[in-house]
Design an enzyme around this catalytic site. Structure first.
Site, PDB file in Angstrom:
ATOM      1  N   ALA A   9      54.717  33.582 -71.142  1.00  0.00           N
ATOM      2  CA  ALA A   9      54.920  33.883 -69.720  1.00  0.00           C
ATOM      3  C   ALA A   9      55.392  35.321 -69.551  1.00  0.00           C
ATOM      4  CB  ALA A   9      55.939  32.911 -69.137  1.00  0.00           C
ATOM      5  N   ASP A  33      56.667  28.932 -72.029  1.00  0.00           N
ATOM      6  CA  ASP A  33      57.216  29.980 -72.898  1.00  0.00           C
ATOM      7  C   ASP A  33      58.367  29.380 -73.697  1.00  0.00           C
ATOM      8  OD1 ASP A  33      56.947  33.347 -72.538  1.00  0.00           O
ATOM      9  OD2 ASP A  33      58.618  32.582 -73.747  1.00  0.00           O
ATOM     10  N   GLU A 157      42.483  40.936 -71.996  1.00  0.00           N
ATOM     11  CA  GLU A 157      42.935  41.347 -70.666  1.00  0.00           C
ATOM     12  C   GLU A 157      42.925  42.879 -70.566  1.00  0.00           C
ATOM     13  OE1 GLU A 157      43.640  39.526 -67.876  1.00  0.00           O
ATOM     14  OE2 GLU A 157      43.564  41.590 -67.177  1.00  0.00           O
ATOM     15  N   PHE A 158      42.352  43.377 -69.473  1.00  0.00           N
ATOM     16  CA  PHE A 158      42.261  44.833 -69.292  1.00  0.00           C
ATOM     17  C   PHE A 158      43.163  45.370 -68.187  1.00  0.00           C
ATOM     18  CE2 PHE A 158      38.154  43.605 -71.203  1.00  0.00           C
ATOM     19  CZ  PHE A 158      38.163  44.439 -72.310  1.00  0.00           C
ATOM     20  N   LYS A 216      38.355  45.280 -76.881  1.00  0.00           N
ATOM     21  CA  LYS A 216      39.681  45.461 -76.295  1.00  0.00           C
ATOM     22  C   LYS A 216      40.430  46.599 -76.997  1.00  0.00           C
ATOM     23  CE  LYS A 216      43.525  45.165 -74.321  1.00  0.00           C
ATOM     24  NZ  LYS A 216      43.732  45.684 -72.978  1.00  0.00           N
ATOM     25  N   LEU A 217      40.450  46.569 -78.320  1.00  0.00           N
ATOM     26  CA  LEU A 217      41.136  47.644 -79.063  1.00  0.00           C
ATOM     27  C   LEU A 217      40.464  48.975 -78.780  1.00  0.00           C
ATOM     28  CD1 LEU A 217      41.756  46.025 -82.587  1.00  0.00           C
ATOM     29  CD2 LEU A 217      43.387  46.346 -80.727  1.00  0.00           C
ATOM     30  N   ALA A 219      38.738  49.918 -76.090  1.00  0.00           N
ATOM     31  CA  ALA A 219      38.993  50.404 -74.720  1.00  0.00           C
ATOM     32  C   ALA A 219      40.346  51.119 -74.679  1.00  0.00           C
ATOM     33  CB  ALA A 219      38.974  49.230 -73.739  1.00  0.00           C
ATOM     34  N   CYS A 272      51.274  48.866 -75.263  1.00  0.00           N
ATOM     35  CA  CYS A 272      50.006  48.594 -75.952  1.00  0.00           C
ATOM     36  C   CYS A 272      49.265  49.775 -76.572  1.00  0.00           C
ATOM     37  CB  CYS A 272      49.076  47.848 -75.016  1.00  0.00           C
ATOM     38  SG  CYS A 272      49.715  46.195 -74.669  1.00  0.00           S
TER      39      CYS A 272
HETATM   40  P1  NAD Z   1      55.372  39.828 -73.348  1.00  0.00           P
HETATM   41  O1  NAD Z   1      56.272  40.123 -74.462  1.00  0.00           O
HETATM   42  O2  NAD Z   1      55.715  40.299 -71.969  1.00  0.00           O
HETATM   43  O3  NAD Z   1      55.137  38.246 -73.250  1.00  0.00           O
HETATM   44  C1  NAD Z   1      54.834  37.448 -74.347  1.00  0.00           C
HETATM   45  C2  NAD Z   1      55.566  36.127 -74.171  1.00  0.00           C
HETATM   46  O4  NAD Z   1      55.167  35.213 -75.203  1.00  0.00           O
HETATM   47  C3  NAD Z   1      57.091  36.245 -74.287  1.00  0.00           C
HETATM   48  O5  NAD Z   1      57.696  35.797 -73.091  1.00  0.00           O
HETATM   49  C4  NAD Z   1      57.448  35.352 -75.484  1.00  0.00           C
HETATM   50  O6  NAD Z   1      58.667  34.662 -75.329  1.00  0.00           O
HETATM   51  C5  NAD Z   1      56.274  34.392 -75.492  1.00  0.00           C
HETATM   52  N1  NAD Z   1      56.086  33.723 -76.782  1.00  0.00           N
HETATM   53  C6  NAD Z   1      56.118  34.259 -78.036  1.00  0.00           C
HETATM   54  N2  NAD Z   1      55.902  33.311 -78.953  1.00  0.00           N
HETATM   55  C7  NAD Z   1      55.724  32.148 -78.287  1.00  0.00           C
HETATM   56  C8  NAD Z   1      55.444  30.817 -78.699  1.00  0.00           C
HETATM   57  N3  NAD Z   1      55.299  30.506 -79.984  1.00  0.00           N
HETATM   58  N4  NAD Z   1      55.346  29.862 -77.737  1.00  0.00           N
HETATM   59  C9  NAD Z   1      55.490  30.169 -76.423  1.00  0.00           C
HETATM   60  N5  NAD Z   1      55.735  31.424 -75.973  1.00  0.00           N
HETATM   61  C10 NAD Z   1      55.852  32.392 -76.897  1.00  0.00           C
HETATM   62  O7  NAD Z   1      53.932  40.390 -73.766  1.00  0.00           O
HETATM   63  P2  NAD Z   1      52.756  40.870 -72.802  1.00  0.00           P
HETATM   64  O8  NAD Z   1      52.987  42.263 -72.362  1.00  0.00           O
HETATM   65  O9  NAD Z   1      52.510  39.821 -71.785  1.00  0.00           O
HETATM   66  O10 NAD Z   1      51.541  40.920 -73.839  1.00  0.00           O
HETATM   67  C11 NAD Z   1      50.968  39.743 -74.351  1.00  0.00           C
HETATM   68  C12 NAD Z   1      49.672  40.099 -75.054  1.00  0.00           C
HETATM   69  O11 NAD Z   1      48.754  40.656 -74.118  1.00  0.00           O
HETATM   70  C13 NAD Z   1      49.812  41.149 -76.166  1.00  0.00           C
HETATM   71  O12 NAD Z   1      48.909  40.853 -77.183  1.00  0.00           O
HETATM   72  C14 NAD Z   1      49.410  42.438 -75.475  1.00  0.00           C
HETATM   73  O13 NAD Z   1      48.870  43.361 -76.385  1.00  0.00           O
HETATM   74  C15 NAD Z   1      48.329  41.957 -74.537  1.00  0.00           C
HETATM   75  N6  NAD Z   1      48.143  42.793 -73.335  1.00  0.00           N
HETATM   76  C16 NAD Z   1      49.228  43.272 -72.659  1.00  0.00           C
HETATM   77  C17 NAD Z   1      49.036  44.017 -71.481  1.00  0.00           C
HETATM   78  C18 NAD Z   1      50.206  44.586 -70.714  1.00  0.00           C
HETATM   79  O14 NAD Z   1      49.971  45.360 -69.816  1.00  0.00           O
HETATM   80  N7  NAD Z   1      51.427  44.236 -70.988  1.00  0.00           N
HETATM   81  C19 NAD Z   1      47.741  44.224 -71.006  1.00  0.00           C
HETATM   82  C20 NAD Z   1      46.667  43.697 -71.711  1.00  0.00           C
HETATM   83  C21 NAD Z   1      46.885  42.965 -72.875  1.00  0.00           C
HETATM   84  C1  UGA Z   2      46.759  50.140 -70.489  1.00  0.00           C
HETATM   85  C2  UGA Z   2      45.277  50.082 -70.097  1.00  0.00           C
HETATM   86  O1  UGA Z   2      45.053  50.982 -69.001  1.00  0.00           O
HETATM   87  C3  UGA Z   2      44.877  48.668 -69.684  1.00  0.00           C
HETATM   88  O2  UGA Z   2      43.479  48.616 -69.427  1.00  0.00           O
HETATM   89  C4  UGA Z   2      45.231  47.705 -70.823  1.00  0.00           C
HETATM   90  O3  UGA Z   2      44.928  46.370 -70.448  1.00  0.00           O
HETATM   91  C5  UGA Z   2      46.703  47.815 -71.150  1.00  0.00           C
HETATM   92  O4  UGA Z   2      47.004  49.190 -71.520  1.00  0.00           O
HETATM   93  C6  UGA Z   2      47.122  46.985 -72.324  1.00  0.00           C
HETATM   94  O5  UGA Z   2      46.317  46.608 -73.140  1.00  0.00           O
HETATM   95  O6  UGA Z   2      48.332  46.766 -72.369  1.00  0.00           O
HETATM   96  P1  UGA Z   2      49.076  50.270 -69.207  1.00  0.00           P
HETATM   97  O7  UGA Z   2      49.609  50.675 -70.531  1.00  0.00           O
HETATM   98  O8  UGA Z   2      49.753  49.177 -68.471  1.00  0.00           O
HETATM   99  O9  UGA Z   2      47.528  49.830 -69.338  1.00  0.00           O
HETATM  100  O10 UGA Z   2      49.068  51.529 -68.225  1.00  0.00           O
HETATM  101  P2  UGA Z   2      48.126  52.839 -68.126  1.00  0.00           P
HETATM  102  O11 UGA Z   2      47.871  53.101 -66.710  1.00  0.00           O
HETATM  103  O12 UGA Z   2      46.960  52.750 -69.003  1.00  0.00           O
HETATM  104  O13 UGA Z   2      49.091  53.987 -68.657  1.00  0.00           O
HETATM  105  C7  UGA Z   2      49.454  54.075 -70.018  1.00  0.00           C
HETATM  106  C8  UGA Z   2      50.259  55.338 -70.236  1.00  0.00           C
HETATM  107  O14 UGA Z   2      49.426  56.494 -70.167  1.00  0.00           O
HETATM  108  C9  UGA Z   2      51.374  55.548 -69.220  1.00  0.00           C
HETATM  109  O15 UGA Z   2      52.524  56.023 -69.872  1.00  0.00           O
HETATM  110  C10 UGA Z   2      50.800  56.593 -68.297  1.00  0.00           C
HETATM  111  O16 UGA Z   2      51.777  57.356 -67.650  1.00  0.00           O
HETATM  112  C11 UGA Z   2      49.990  57.432 -69.278  1.00  0.00           C
HETATM  113  N1  UGA Z   2      48.902  58.189 -68.635  1.00  0.00           N
HETATM  114  C12 UGA Z   2      47.868  57.532 -68.052  1.00  0.00           C
HETATM  115  C13 UGA Z   2      48.936  59.562 -68.642  1.00  0.00           C
HETATM  116  O17 UGA Z   2      49.869  60.182 -69.186  1.00  0.00           O
HETATM  117  N2  UGA Z   2      47.910  60.256 -68.049  1.00  0.00           N
HETATM  118  C14 UGA Z   2      46.862  59.628 -67.452  1.00  0.00           C
HETATM  119  O18 UGA Z   2      45.964  60.321 -66.928  1.00  0.00           O
HETATM  120  C15 UGA Z   2      46.842  58.236 -67.454  1.00  0.00           C
END
Ligand code: NAD
Ligand code: UGA
Length: 456
Positions: A9, A33, A157-158, A216-217, A219, A272
């Site tokens: 969550a 969670d 997720e993007f 995903k990696l 992108a 990320c």
């Molecule tokens: P997060 O740390 O905010 O959330 C992950 C959650 O998973 C935590 O609340 C944790 O307690 C829970 N968890 C861990 N082990 C568990 C288990 N065994 N059972 C139940 N819950 C459990 O992480 P996030 O930012 O949501 O990222 C999750 C994934 O999505 C990562 O792989 C990340 O790379 C990917 N992702 C993140 C973003 C972003 O913007 N944050 C965007 C795209 C993809």
């Molecule tokens: C990024 C990607 O944009 C998402 O598509 C992806 O899903 C996500 O990572 C993920 O996998 O977690 P996020 O990290 O939330 O999203 O935010 P961004 O808007 O991408 O910014 C990332 C960092 O780059 C920030 O610190 C931002 O300030 C910096 N940034 C971004 C710059 O310094 N210059 C830019 O022109 C754009």
């Protein structure tokens, strides 16, 4: 009705499931969670994360067809489709430490599903994972002794933080990867059907499992590479009199390059970009591609250099010492419109200034609690001040580290009058009017532009 479950969550699990619940009112969506505090927050009016539009969305769906609970076992048993969005941080120990993805939370989840399932399920990788992780997921799930069949799908997720709700409601694309078998393709179609409630068909891409995982990696690596590329050019701009904003605008007008993700800054942060590139680097090394690994690793090295260079510029400009000087840092979040400070370049700057024994005052509209937790023991040496005007009072310098619109809207004439003179401003996001600040008496240092000072 389909019973949809999301395990994890966090920043991804909460908002994605809220959007699915909103767009698919006939489905029941449950989010679980291991962290009971987090679940309690999702059930309350103080959600555990700040995202524009999220409060309203959760209020409209929670209790209707969106539920948050810690009852993992029962929720797994009841689910038809399980999204896994647990954290996959960089490994900090043992083999691959500092680069490889730490898959312990992901594996624990796979085992829990196998243990608690009583019916066949579609398991969807939402977390970002190394390519071919689905194979390991399949092996763990199929080793159950109940004869249950599972289909594993990759649906990365993007969304970006700060725009999570909008990104999920209007995605550029949704990616669904699955096995080419009849059962795999049926599972792909079930996931496509969920997104087809609100995403136009031409934006839903289906691929094989490994392409979805690797896309995903890739992108994230490409996006981060653009930031490092423009930041590398910013350094050269500062030396030559070119203006990085003009350079970025000029190259961005080429439709092959495009204008987005070319804002020079103090570097990229967030949970990320760095982790996913290091994961890619590790994969390349493991597959015997050291040159490819070195190529991508440089994106991370350039990012670290950009942060170091920014702090060095502050120290040099302020007569080679910041010891005992009050410095107001505007911004702690890694970008605007989020409370997230994971890998925030603002906190990297903060830590370096503390090493230089500056008196740091940190201001941020939404991320101070998260910054305090992230700084750990160092937090005792920082003053946390929600009002940037108070933070700047009596300061030698202001450094803008997060591009919150609130910071650009401040009355800099009044700030200048309240500061120690000569007053410095370091705009790490190029969001202020530098000529106007200079006219007010500030010595102005931006990223990728020559400084504007009152020194001869
Ligand atoms: P997060 O740390 O905010 O959330 C992950 C959650 O998973 C935590 O609340 C944790 O307690 C829970 N968890 C861990 N082990 C568990 C288990 N065994 N059972 C139940 N819950 C459990 O992480 P996030 O930012 O949501 O990222 C999750 C994934 O999505 C990562 O792989 C990340 O790379 C990917 N992702 C993140 C973003 C972003 O913007 N944050 C965007 C795209 C993809
Ligand atoms: C990024 C990607 O944009 C998402 O598509 C992806 O899903 C996500 O990572 C993920 O996998 O977690 P996020 O990290 O939330 O999203 O935010 P961004 O808007 O991408 O910014 C990332 C960092 O780059 C920030 O610190 C931002 O300030 C910096 N940034 C971004 C710059 O310094 N210059 C830019 O022109 C754009």
């Amino acid at each position: 009705m389909t019973n949809i479950l999301c395990i994890g969550a966090g920043f991804v699990g909460g908002p994605t499931m809220a959007v699915i619940a909103q767009q698919c009112p006939e489905h029941r969506v449950v989010v679980v969670d291991v962290n009971a505090e987090k679940i309690a927050a999702w059930q309350s009016n103080e959600l555990p994360i700040y995202e524009p539009g999220l409060d309203e969305l959760v209020r409209a769906t929670r209790g209707r067809n969106l539920f948050f609970t810690t009852e993992i076992e029962r929720s797994i048993a009841e689910a038809d489709i399980i999204f896994v969005s647990v954290n996959t941080p960089t490994k900090t120990f043992g083999q691959g430490a500092g680069k490889a993805a730490d898959l312990q939370y992901w594996e624990a989840t796979a085992r829990r599903i196998a243990e608690c399932a009583t019916t066949p399920k579609i398991v969807v990788e939402k977390s970002t994972l190394p390519v071919r992780t689905a194979e390991a997921m399949e092996r763990i799930l199929s080793s159950n002794d109940k004869g249950l069949e599972f289909d594993v799908i990759s649906n990365p997720e993007f969304m970006a933080e700060g725009t999570a709700v909008r990104d999920m409601q209007h995605p550029d694309r949704v990616l669904v990867g699955g096995r080419p078998t009849p059962s795999g393709q049926r599972a792909v179609q079930k996931i496509v059907d969920i997104f087809a409630h609100w995403v136009p068909q031409e934006r839903i891409l289906t691929t094989n499992l490994w392409s979805a995982e690797l896309a995903k990696l890739t992108a994230n690596a490409f996006l981060a590479q653009r930031v490092s590329s423009i930041n590398a050019i910013a350094g050269l701009c500062e030396m030559t009199g070119a203006d990085v904003t003009e350079v970025a605008h000029a190259i961005g007008r080429d439709s092959r390059i495009g204008p987005r993700f070319l804002a020079a800054s103090i570097g990229f942060g967030g949970s990320c970009f760095e982790k996913d590139i290091l994961n890619l680097v590790y994969l390349c090394e493991s597959h015997g591609l050291p040159e490819v690994a070195a190529y991508w690793e440089q994106v991370v090295a350039m990012n670290a250099y950009q942060q170091t260079r920014f702090v060095s510029k502050m120290i040099t400009a302020m007569f080679n010492t910041v010891a005992n000087k009050r410095i107001a840092l505007f911004g702690a979040a890694f970008k605007a419109h989020t409370s997230d400070t994971r890998q925030s370049p603002a906190l990297a700057v903060c830590r370096r200034l503390l090493q230089e024994r500056a008196r740091v005052v940190l201001s941020d509209p939404h991320a101070l609690a998260s910054a305090r937790a992230a700084l750990g023991d160092l937090a005792d040496d920082v003053t946390f001040e929600p009002d940037p005007r108070v933070a700047a009072r009596g300061a030698h310098a202001i450094a803008v580290l997060t591009e919150w619109p609130e910071f650009a809207a401040l009355d800099y004439g009044a700030l200048h009058r309240s500061m120690v003179h000569p007053a410095f401003i370091f705009d790490g996001r190029n969001v202020l009017d530098h000529h106007a600040l200079h006219a007010l008496g500030f010595n102005v240092y931006a990223v990728g532009r020559p400084p504007l000072t009152h020194f001869s």
